[in-house]
Design an enzyme around this catalytic site. Structure first.
Site, PDB file in Angstrom:
ATOM      1  N   PRO A  30       0.840  -1.198   0.000  1.00 46.16           N
ATOM      2  CA  PRO A  30       0.000   0.000   0.000  1.00 46.16           C
ATOM      3  C   PRO A  30       0.879   1.253   0.000  1.00 46.16           C
ATOM      4  CG  PRO A  30       0.038  -0.990   2.201  1.00 46.16           C
ATOM      5  CD  PRO A  30       0.829  -1.894   1.293  1.00 46.16           C
ATOM      6  N   MET A  31       0.547   2.219  -0.839  1.00 45.56           N
ATOM      7  CA  MET A  31       1.276   3.500  -0.840  1.00 45.56           C
ATOM      8  C   MET A  31       0.287   4.645  -1.032  1.00 45.56           C
ATOM      9  SD  MET A  31       4.832   2.901  -2.920  1.00 45.56           S
ATOM     10  CE  MET A  31       4.245   1.629  -4.018  1.00 45.56           C
ATOM     11  N   CYS A 120       2.696   3.686   9.753  1.00 43.99           N
ATOM     12  CA  CYS A 120       2.866   5.009   9.146  1.00 43.99           C
ATOM     13  C   CYS A 120       3.623   5.946  10.082  1.00 43.99           C
ATOM     14  CB  CYS A 120       1.492   5.595   8.797  1.00 43.99           C
ATOM     15  SG  CYS A 120       1.646   7.217   8.026  1.00 43.99           S
ATOM     16  N   ASP A 225      13.334  -2.149   0.865  1.00 35.37           N
ATOM     17  CA  ASP A 225      14.512  -2.030  -0.006  1.00 35.37           C
ATOM     18  C   ASP A 225      14.631  -3.126  -1.056  1.00 35.37           C
ATOM     19  OD1 ASP A 225      15.029   0.118   1.607  1.00 35.37           O
ATOM     20  OD2 ASP A 225      16.742  -0.779   2.637  1.00 35.37           O
TER      21      ASP A 225
END
Ligand SMILES: Cc1cc2nc3c(=O)[nH]c(=O)nc-3n(C[C@H](O)[C@H](O)[C@H](O)COP(=O)(O)O)c2cc1C
Length: 354
Positions: A30-31, A120, A225
């Site tokens: 999710p972004m 978040c 990453d």
């Protein structure tokens, strides 16, 4: 060490999130601001992602969900109709709010997975709303939230996404994971950074492995990453996690999931699309965005996606400088035509080589 890319990876099995089979166990992260319907559609067209996720939604909009029945807010664009499996992520710190929205997502929207955000690091969510990664300092409350949402979702699997902790001095991931497992969650994603790092430093995959070892039946997805299909495969094989999740790299290479899936099947990695194909892809994405938001708002929204697509390509800097200022469809198309990195060398070079 990077795993061999052509040997079949017999050890890699699909991830099970309750009744949902995530095959391959490679997840689209999710972004917020990015993983809307248009982006998910692009990822789906390339294939290879076992589970797709929306942007996070604020559960305080529960009241809004009740008063706007039938309407789709931007962040739930496409969610009712699009193919499954699909996870919708939400955030808040109030178990009742989250339970109410979770129930609605599970029952009315029939999503495959309801995901809870405890990672978040953004001030508006942490300091101002005591939610997201703020809650990692209170594992008991995380457990209480998960338990309530699991009850409310009544069989639709509930998952969570965390970081390693709030800060270097407050690494609570192991305790939080255990509470999440006890509370009945079906999967946990761990981003290998603490919240105070935001995106600096490196994701700590040993810490992710330690979380995996600390739980007994809860599947763990590792995140952080992953910058190529080879890295995704290596992380999956070497860290002991049940799945891997890819975020930022997929914004410039939405085909990374398809490449990873091919490697996991023991097939050669498909090449990146040609620059001409990437050009067409940006226009296709733009079209999807404009269909929803109209050309004016769609153009403004598309600026950041276009910048992401250009990442790493020759001439990206100039393209980004120009595309991030476009105001109209005509300007967007002109900038695409004249400065999106192209396979053909510039005219002056062609002339020089004659
Ligand atoms: C622009 C942006 C928005 C993000 N929004 C969310 C979000 O809404 N929910 C969430 O759990 N994580 C969010 N993340 C974090 C990613 O899901 C992921 O955990 C992080 O980027 C590390 O993975 P990566 O190294 O593959 O990028 C966001 C990251 C970025 C870069």
């Amino acid at each position: 060490m990077i795993a061999s890319t052509t040997a079949p990876l017999n050890a890699v099995v699909p991830l099970r999130i309750g009744p949902v089979v995530v095959d391959p166990p490679v997840l689209q992260a999710p972004m917020a601001g990015y993983t809307n319907y248009a982006f998910r559609q692009v990822v789906r067209e390339f294939g290879g992602a076992g589970l797709l996720a929306t942007e996070m939604i604020a559960a305080r909009s529960a009241t809004w969900l009740e008063t706007h029945r039938g309407e789709h807010p931007d962040r739930l664009w496409g969610v009712r109709e699009e193919p499954r499996p699909l996870a919708v992520q939400m955030w808040d710190n109030d178990p009742e709010n989250l339970a109410q929205v979770g129930r609605r997502l599970a029952k009315d929207f029939q999503v495959s997975v309801v995901d809870l955000n405890f990672g978040c690091p953004v001030r508006q969510v942490t300091v101002k709303a005591h939610s997201g990664s703020w809650l990692l300092r209170d594992p008991a409350r995380v457990g209480e939230i998960v338990r309530r949402v699991v009850e409310a979702c009544d069989g639709v699997p509930v998952t969570a996404k965390i970081r390693l902790g709030c800060a270097e001095t407050c690494q609570t991931a192991v305790e939080v994971a255990q509470r999440i497992e006890e509370a009945g969650a079906s999967c946990l994603t761990v981003h290998g950074r603490v919240a105070a790092q935001f995106f600096s430093g490196h994701a700590d995959w040993e810490a992710i492995t330690a979380v995996k070892r600390s739980v007994s039946r809860l599947p763990i997805v590792g995140n952080g990453d992953i910058d190529s299909a080879e890295t995704a495969v290596a992380r999956l094989r070497e860290s002991g996690v049940d799945g891997v999740m890819i975020a930022r790299e997929s914004l410039s290479k939405p085909w990374i999931f398809a490449q990873t899936a091919a490697l996991l099947r023991g097939e050669p990695k498909p090449p990146d699309p040609s620059l001409a194909e990437q050009y067409e892809l940006v226009l296709h994405h733009y079209d999807l965005v404009c269909q929803r938001f109209g050309t004016e708002r769609g153009t403004l929204l598309m600026r950041k996606f276009a910048c992401s697509y250009a990442q790493g390509l020759p001439g990206a800097r100039e393209f980004r400088g120009r595309v991030s200022r476009v105001l109209s469809q005509a300007e967007f198309l002109e900038v695409m035509r004249t400065s999106f990195p192209s396979q053909a060398p510039p005219l002056s070079c062609q002339e020089n080589t004659k």
